[in-house]
Design an enzyme around this catalytic site. Structure first.
Site, PDB file in Angstrom:
ATOM      1  N   THR A   1      38.326  33.728  32.393  1.00  0.00           N
ATOM      2  CA  THR A   1      37.321  33.133  31.507  1.00  0.00           C
ATOM      3  C   THR A   1      37.412  31.623  31.646  1.00  0.00           C
ATOM      4  O   THR A   1      38.435  31.022  31.307  1.00  0.00           O
ATOM      5  CB  THR A   1      37.550  33.559  30.045  1.00  0.00           C
TER       6      THR A   1
ATOM      7  N   LYS B   1      30.313  35.462  27.873  1.00  0.00           N
ATOM      8  CA  LYS B   1      31.717  35.715  27.485  1.00  0.00           C
ATOM      9  C   LYS B   1      32.180  34.704  26.427  1.00  0.00           C
ATOM     10  O   LYS B   1      32.836  35.066  25.445  1.00  0.00           O
ATOM     11  CB  LYS B   1      32.604  35.647  28.732  1.00  0.00           C
TER      12      LYS B   1
ATOM     13  N   LYS C   1      41.756  28.813  23.858  1.00  0.00           N
ATOM     14  CA  LYS C   1      41.152  28.222  25.066  1.00  0.00           C
ATOM     15  C   LYS C   1      39.664  28.580  25.150  1.00  0.00           C
ATOM     16  O   LYS C   1      38.818  27.731  25.423  1.00  0.00           O
ATOM     17  CB  LYS C   1      41.918  28.743  26.292  1.00  0.00           C
TER      18      LYS C   1
HETATM   19  P1  NA7 Z   1      48.118  35.974  31.400  1.00  0.00           P
HETATM   20  O1  NA7 Z   1      48.828  37.265  31.182  1.00  0.00           O
HETATM   21  O2  NA7 Z   1      48.551  34.767  30.654  1.00  0.00           O
HETATM   22  O3  NA7 Z   1      48.147  35.678  32.978  1.00  0.00           O
HETATM   23  C1  NA7 Z   1      47.709  34.457  33.482  1.00  0.00           C
HETATM   24  C2  NA7 Z   1      47.734  34.475  35.001  1.00  0.00           C
HETATM   25  O4  NA7 Z   1      47.315  33.182  35.487  1.00  0.00           O
HETATM   26  C3  NA7 Z   1      49.120  34.739  35.592  1.00  0.00           C
HETATM   27  O5  NA7 Z   1      48.973  35.444  36.798  1.00  0.00           O
HETATM   28  C4  NA7 Z   1      49.602  33.312  35.845  1.00  0.00           C
HETATM   29  O6  NA7 Z   1      50.629  33.237  36.805  1.00  0.00           O
HETATM   30  C5  NA7 Z   1      48.342  32.674  36.357  1.00  0.00           C
HETATM   31  N1  NA7 Z   1      48.390  31.206  36.297  1.00  0.00           N
HETATM   32  C6  NA7 Z   1      48.453  30.421  35.197  1.00  0.00           C
HETATM   33  N2  NA7 Z   1      48.488  29.114  35.542  1.00  0.00           N
HETATM   34  C7  NA7 Z   1      48.465  29.078  36.901  1.00  0.00           C
HETATM   35  C8  NA7 Z   1      48.459  28.025  37.857  1.00  0.00           C
HETATM   36  N3  NA7 Z   1      48.485  26.740  37.485  1.00  0.00           N
HETATM   37  N4  NA7 Z   1      48.431  28.366  39.165  1.00  0.00           N
HETATM   38  C9  NA7 Z   1      48.381  29.656  39.545  1.00  0.00           C
HETATM   39  N5  NA7 Z   1      48.379  30.693  38.697  1.00  0.00           N
HETATM   40  C10 NA7 Z   1      48.402  30.418  37.377  1.00  0.00           C
HETATM   41  O7  NA7 Z   1      46.559  36.100  31.102  1.00  0.00           O
HETATM   42  P2  NA7 Z   1      45.640  37.422  31.118  1.00  0.00           P
HETATM   43  O8  NA7 Z   1      45.936  38.222  32.342  1.00  0.00           O
HETATM   44  O9  NA7 Z   1      45.703  38.081  29.784  1.00  0.00           O
HETATM   45  O10 NA7 Z   1      44.185  36.752  31.216  1.00  0.00           O
HETATM   46  C11 NA7 Z   1      43.689  36.238  32.421  1.00  0.00           C
HETATM   47  C12 NA7 Z   1      42.268  35.729  32.221  1.00  0.00           C
HETATM   48  O11 NA7 Z   1      41.397  36.766  31.744  1.00  0.00           O
HETATM   49  C13 NA7 Z   1      42.138  34.592  31.211  1.00  0.00           C
HETATM   50  O12 NA7 Z   1      41.151  33.684  31.630  1.00  0.00           O
HETATM   51  C14 NA7 Z   1      41.718  35.314  29.935  1.00  0.00           C
HETATM   52  O13 NA7 Z   1      41.074  34.431  29.029  1.00  0.00           O
HETATM   53  C15 NA7 Z   1      40.881  36.442  30.436  1.00  0.00           C
HETATM   54  P3  NA7 Z   1      52.185  33.431  36.372  1.00  0.00           P
HETATM   55  O14 NA7 Z   1      52.410  34.913  36.366  1.00  0.00           O
HETATM   56  O15 NA7 Z   1      52.329  32.823  34.979  1.00  0.00           O
HETATM   57  O16 NA7 Z   1      52.959  32.707  37.384  1.00  0.00           O
END
Ligand code: NA7
Length: 289
Positions: free
Chosen positions: A97, A172, A240
């Site tokens: 999102t 959304k 957010k």
């Molecule tokens: P989560 O469980 O908080 O997962 C977030 C994911 O985003 C996770 O794979 C993180 O990797 C990844 N992430 C966060 N910051 C970065 C950066 N800077 N670089 C690369 N990857 C990153 O969220 P949800 O799965 O519940 O939700 C995902 C989306 O769907 C979000 O927009 C919601 O609002 C709807 P990590 O594992 O922490 O290394």
């Protein structure tokens, strides 16, 4: 032949989506910032790529689902970002999102590489992700959706094409703003009755038989009454989404008075929260102020 699918972002939503893609028989390549989460899916048959770039290079259909706009920009345009390796003729679907503006910027970058883009945020939570029953809100071309629908069927059950790129994100953000307001209103009503000497359950009984009834309230009322705020949809993500909705409103000159007031209340609760909590923890507003 099955298209090769790539998945970047294996958080609460991405991991079960990956599992369902594997169960449906798609060859799957994954990348996640924290490698341990990729290894779990590798044990179930996924290939692990060394970078977002390598996932894109290996995929006919690329799906991303990461936290927020900076995370998405990082995996797309950062060092070894995915965009530079998108294959001509491939389809890229983003289910994070983010803002409609970012979705349109990505669509333009995809077009330059001869790839198609769908903004495709989801609703249904971790439960929907695990069951493969997510609901997608999409922006883009119908012909592109038709091409990838067999892949999306593995993770979702309804696919709403809402307009050109950006329309999925717009809907959304509006929807999550409504959910945040509904749960904030529920918390206010519960606080009012309990502090006025009537048990919370009495209000819920009546609500259940009234026009005020809503599935989100059915789910969140028991959570608030038990004060068990184990995250189902984390407050940090709802916060957010509200911020992004208010940004979009400002861009378009729309006033959202209730949204702005609710955002201030959610912000206060978020600032005082210890650890990750569900957004129903808005009920803590009256505990912390
Ligand atoms: P989560 O469980 O908080 O997962 C977030 C994911 O985003 C996770 O794979 C993180 O990797 C990844 N992430 C966060 N910051 C970065 C950066 N800077 N670089 C690369 N990857 C990153 O969220 P949800 O799965 O519940 O939700 C995902 C989306 O769907 C979000 O927009 C919601 O609002 C709807 P990590 O594992 O922490 O290394």
């Amino acid at each position: 032949m099955q298209p090769k699918v790539g998945l970047i972002g294996l958080g609460l939503m991405g991991s079960p989506m990956g599992r369902n893609l594997l169960k449906a028989g798609f060859p799957l390549t994954v990348w996640n910032r924290t490698r341990a989460k990729s290894e779990k899916l590798a044990a179930e048959g996924a290939a692990i790529a060394a970078s977002p770039r390598d996932v894109a290079a290996a995929s006919d259909v690329l799906i991303t689902i990461v936290s927020d706009p900076p995370a998405l920009e990082e995996i797309l345009w950062g060092k070894e970002g995915a965009l530079s390796a998108l294959k001509k003729g491939s389809v890229y679907i983003d289910s994070s999102t983010v803002t409609p503006g970012l979705a349109r910027r990505i669509a333009a970058a995809c077009a330059e590489r001869g790839a198609d883009f769908l903004d495709a945020p989801v609703t249904g939570g971790t439960w929907g992700a695990e069951k493969g029953e997510l609901v997608f809100m999409m922006g883009g071309e119908k012909e592109v959706l038709d091409r990838v629908e067999p892949v999306l069927q593995a993770v979702g059950k309804r696919f709403f094409l809402l307009g050109p790129n950006g329309a999925g994100q717009t809907v959304k953000l509006a929807m999550n703003m409504i959910l945040a307001l509904e749960v904030e209103a529920l918390a206010e009503g519960l606080e009012l009755v309990t502090r006025s000497g009537v048990p919370a359950e009495r209000l819920i009984e009546v609500l259940q038989s009234s026009m005020g009834r809503a599935p989100v309230l059915d789910v969140k009322a028991p959570v608030i009454i038990k004060r068990d705020f184990t995250p189902s949809f984390p407050l940090r993500l709802m916060h957010k989404d509200m911020r992004l909705a208010l940004e979009l409103a400002k861009e378009n000159g729309v006033e959202l008075p209730a949204g702005a007031a609710a955002f201030a209340a959610y912000s206060a609760v978020k600032a005082a929260a210890q650890g990750d909590v569900d957004y129903a923890a808005i009920a803590n507003y009256w505990r912390k102020n």
